[in-house]
Design a protein around this motif. Structure first.
Motif, PDB file in Angstrom:
ATOM      1  N   LYS A 344       0.984  -1.516   0.281  1.00  0.00           N
ATOM      2  CA  LYS A 344      -0.344   0.076   0.254  1.00  0.00           C
ATOM      3  C   LYS A 344       1.032   1.197  -0.264  1.00  0.00           C
ATOM      4  CE  LYS A 344      -3.798  -2.223   2.392  1.00  0.00           C
ATOM      5  NZ  LYS A 344      -4.709  -2.308   3.532  1.00  0.00           N
ATOM      6  N   VAL A 347       2.470   2.457  -3.256  1.00  0.00           N
ATOM      7  CA  VAL A 347       1.455   2.844  -4.133  1.00  0.00           C
ATOM      8  C   VAL A 347       1.473   3.770  -3.941  1.00  0.00           C
ATOM      9  CG1 VAL A 347      -0.875   2.846  -4.900  1.00  0.00           C
ATOM     10  CG2 VAL A 347      -0.396   0.371  -4.883  1.00  0.00           C
ATOM     11  N   LYS A 348       1.047   4.865  -2.865  1.00  0.00           N
ATOM     12  CA  LYS A 348       1.436   5.872  -2.351  1.00  0.00           C
ATOM     13  C   LYS A 348       2.286   6.395  -2.813  1.00  0.00           C
ATOM     14  CE  LYS A 348      -1.744   5.278   1.092  1.00  0.00           C
ATOM     15  NZ  LYS A 348      -1.560   5.271   2.549  1.00  0.00           N
ATOM     16  N   LYS A 403       0.848   1.722 -11.882  1.00  0.00           N
ATOM     17  CA  LYS A 403      -0.501   0.979 -12.611  1.00  0.00           C
ATOM     18  C   LYS A 403      -0.044  -0.826 -11.651  1.00  0.00           C
ATOM     19  CE  LYS A 403      -2.656   2.860 -16.069  1.00  0.00           C
ATOM     20  NZ  LYS A 403      -2.735   2.775 -17.246  1.00  0.00           N
ATOM     21  N   LYS A 406      -0.026  -0.910  -8.018  1.00  0.00           N
ATOM     22  CA  LYS A 406      -1.732  -1.132  -7.159  1.00  0.00           C
ATOM     23  C   LYS A 406      -1.650  -2.630  -7.653  1.00  0.00           C
ATOM     24  CE  LYS A 406      -3.710   3.307  -8.002  1.00  0.00           C
ATOM     25  NZ  LYS A 406      -4.445   4.152  -8.791  1.00  0.00           N
ATOM     26  N   HIS A 407      -1.321  -3.490  -8.573  1.00  0.00           N
ATOM     27  CA  HIS A 407      -1.561  -4.980  -9.430  1.00  0.00           C
ATOM     28  C   HIS A 407      -0.666  -5.862  -8.254  1.00  0.00           C
ATOM     29  CE1 HIS A 407      -3.927  -3.971 -12.916  1.00  0.00           C
ATOM     30  NE2 HIS A 407      -3.098  -3.506 -12.833  1.00  0.00           N
ATOM     31  N   ALA A 409       0.048  -4.642  -4.984  1.00  0.00           N
ATOM     32  CA  ALA A 409      -1.138  -4.470  -3.762  1.00  0.00           C
ATOM     33  C   ALA A 409      -2.191  -5.959  -3.597  1.00  0.00           C
ATOM     34  CB  ALA A 409      -1.587  -3.374  -3.754  1.00  0.00           C
ATOM     35  N   ARG A 410      -2.789  -5.662  -4.524  1.00  0.00           N
ATOM     36  CA  ARG A 410      -3.974  -6.681  -5.278  1.00  0.00           C
ATOM     37  C   ARG A 410      -3.622  -7.842  -5.142  1.00  0.00           C
ATOM     38  NH1 ARG A 410      -8.329  -7.927  -3.700  1.00  0.00           N
ATOM     39  NH2 ARG A 410      -9.638  -8.855  -4.988  1.00  0.00           N
TER      40      ARG A 410
END
Length: 507
Positions: A344, A347-348, A403, A406-407, A409-410
């Motif tokens: 997370k 991402v930030k 991007k 984010k992937h 992290a998911r």
């Protein structure tokens, strides 16, 4: 039979005294370790534990370093420079409209209209003077050229003085600078870097806890393996004693003609098998102790005993499992939780590259030579303050990196969900194994009670002559199997309890 009973009693007394003396001697010569002592020794000497402790210290230092980024950075710099030549701001020859002036020299007049008029005027004066008096024209020309050359030399001297004043000694230069830089807005980079460092510190601590749990499991398995083989050896010794006694009794019966040689041979075959099992148990105990010694950091040839008191009296308890507590206690999930926090923050952190960066700075600079009041060969300085801002405009690659973060992290979130499901299944299986071990333990104890009673009755029947030696051998074998089964079941119960505690995170 009275002679037989007397010999039997004497042999039993002698065997008991010998066993007691051996036990006292061995107890005085060897140390006895408990399970908790073995755990502590293993933790103290385990290299991975020491590595994990260093990793925790390193992660803590990295977290402190990340936190320090929020504060100003003060630095100082100094430089010395030696130059081969001086700094000269004026050339040695200066081109002007009237000609080229050479420093400390003459002037090479340019053929301008003014110079042409001057030369024509001098020529006219020389012609007039020559007409008035022969030879006067040459004198006028020489005087005029001399005056022009004097003017040129004077201009060259003046320019030479100017050039000298514009020559600066910079062969030895000194510069000293002290400054401070303070981040004002970095798009959240510093905050997320600190969070990542903090999560890494937690990961190092969790891995230390996980390594301690692994050490406990390895030590416990090795410890209970030693206990199992040790108990099997004691059982083998008892069984050999029973068969030796039976061999002695049957030999007397053969001598008295109430038993056959075949019965004696059957007993001796069983005795040979029992002694072979006894030897195997002794070798197995030695190897098991060496394995435990290696884990605990002891010399492999060290002689020691383990505390196996009340092994068969083990009681297992399985309380209701709160899966939320299990999730909180399991190191695997704790590691994934921290990895999720890092993802997370990643991402930030990727998003921060698309935001402006603002920094403030303040400096004081000293230099020698200094140029703040002319050129002076002394230290002098000045103070400056500034703000720098960087604004990303077209950073397409950073958009794709965001991007990707984010992937990622998911992906970790999905792994976390999957691990929760697997841990719930694993915990349920461990609980079922503990309950199954409890049932086996109860049945093994009942079986042992029956086997003990069966052996007692068989001995009485054999002594009264209503049972053959073969039937007594069967009762002894059943007794041996019952005791061996109870030992195996008790050890299995200990191991099941161990893994249940590990899987619920309560080691």
């Amino acid at each position: 039979m009275k002679k037989y009973d007397k010999m039997n009693m004497n042999q039993k007394v002698f065997s008991c005294l010998l066993a007691l003396l051996c036990s006292l001697y061995l107890s005085a010569q060897t140390a006895t370790y408990t399970l908790e002592q073995c755990r502590e020794m293993a933790k103290a000497q385990n290299k991975q534990t020491q590595i994990n402790e260093e990793n925790v210290a390193a992660a803590k230092a990295m977290r402190q370093a990340a936190f320090a980024n929020f504060f100003p950075k003060l630095s100082a710099n100094a430089a010395y420079l030696w130059n081969q030549k001086d700094l000269v701001l004026a050339p040695d020859k200066l081109d002007t409209r009237i000609g080229t002036v050479q420093a400390n020299g003459g002037i090479e007049w340019a053929q301008t209209a003014g110079m042409q008029n001057l030369q024509n005027t001098i020529a006219g004066l020389a012609t007039t003077a020559e007409a008035a008096s022969p030879g006067a024209g040459m004198i006028v020309t020489q005087m005029a050229n001399g005056a022009i050359n004097s003017v040129g030399n004077a201009m060259g001297g003046i320019y030479g003085d100017i050039r000298k004043e514009l020559t600066f000694d910079i062969k030895n230069m000194f510069v000293v600078q002290a400054g401070v830089i303070q981040p004002i807005f970095m798009g959240g980079k510093l905050r997320e870097l600190y969070r990542i460092a903090k999560a890494n510190e937690q990961i190092a601590k969790i891995r230390t806890k996980g390594n301690d749990d692994d050490i406990i499991v390895n030590v416990d398995e090795a410890y209970w393996r030693v206990v199992s083989v040790d108990e099997k050896l004691k059982l083998a010794n008892q069984y050999v004693g029973l068969l030796e006694q039976l061999e002695h009794d049957v030999q007397i019966m053969v001598d008295e003609g109430v038993a056959t040689q075949s019965e004696l041979l059957k007993v001796r075959v069983k005795l040979s098998e029992a002694r072979m099992q006894q030897l195997q148990a002794m070798n197995g105990l030695s190897l098991s102790k060496m394995a435990l010694a290696q884990i605990c950091g002891m010399p492999l040839d060290e002689q020691f005993n383990v505390d196996s008191d009340k092994l068969t009296e083990v009681e297992l308890t399985t309380k209701e499992v709160n899966m939320e507590e299990v999730y909180d206690n399991r190191t695997e999930l704790q590691l994934l939780e921290q990895a999720n926090n890092i993802a997370k923050s990643g991402v930030k952190l990727a998003a921060s590259t698309l935001q402006p960066n603002i920094m403030a700075s303040a400096n004081y600079i000293w230099s020698n030579p200094s140029v703040f009041n002319g050129f002076q060969k002394k230290f002098d300085g000045f103070f400056n303050v500034g703000v720098v801002m960087n604004v990303p405009i077209a950073h397409v690659n950073d958009i794709f990196l965001l991007k990707a973060a984010k992937h990622k992290a998911r992906t970790i979130e999905l792994k976390l969900e999957e691990s929760r499901e697997k841990i719930e299944l694993q915990t349920t299986q461990s609980r079922n194994k503990v309950e199954e071990a409890n049932m086996k333990l109860t049945m093994a104890r009942n079986n042992l009670t029956n086997a003990d009673e069966n052996l007692r009755m068989a001995k009485e029947a054999f002594s009264e002559g209503v049972m053959t030696s073969s039937e007594l051998l069967g009762a002894q074998t059943a007794w041996l199997n019952a005791h061996s089964q109870l030992i195996d079941t008790a050890i299995e119960a200990k191991v099941c309890q161990l893994y249940f505690l590990k899987h619920t995170g309560n080691l």
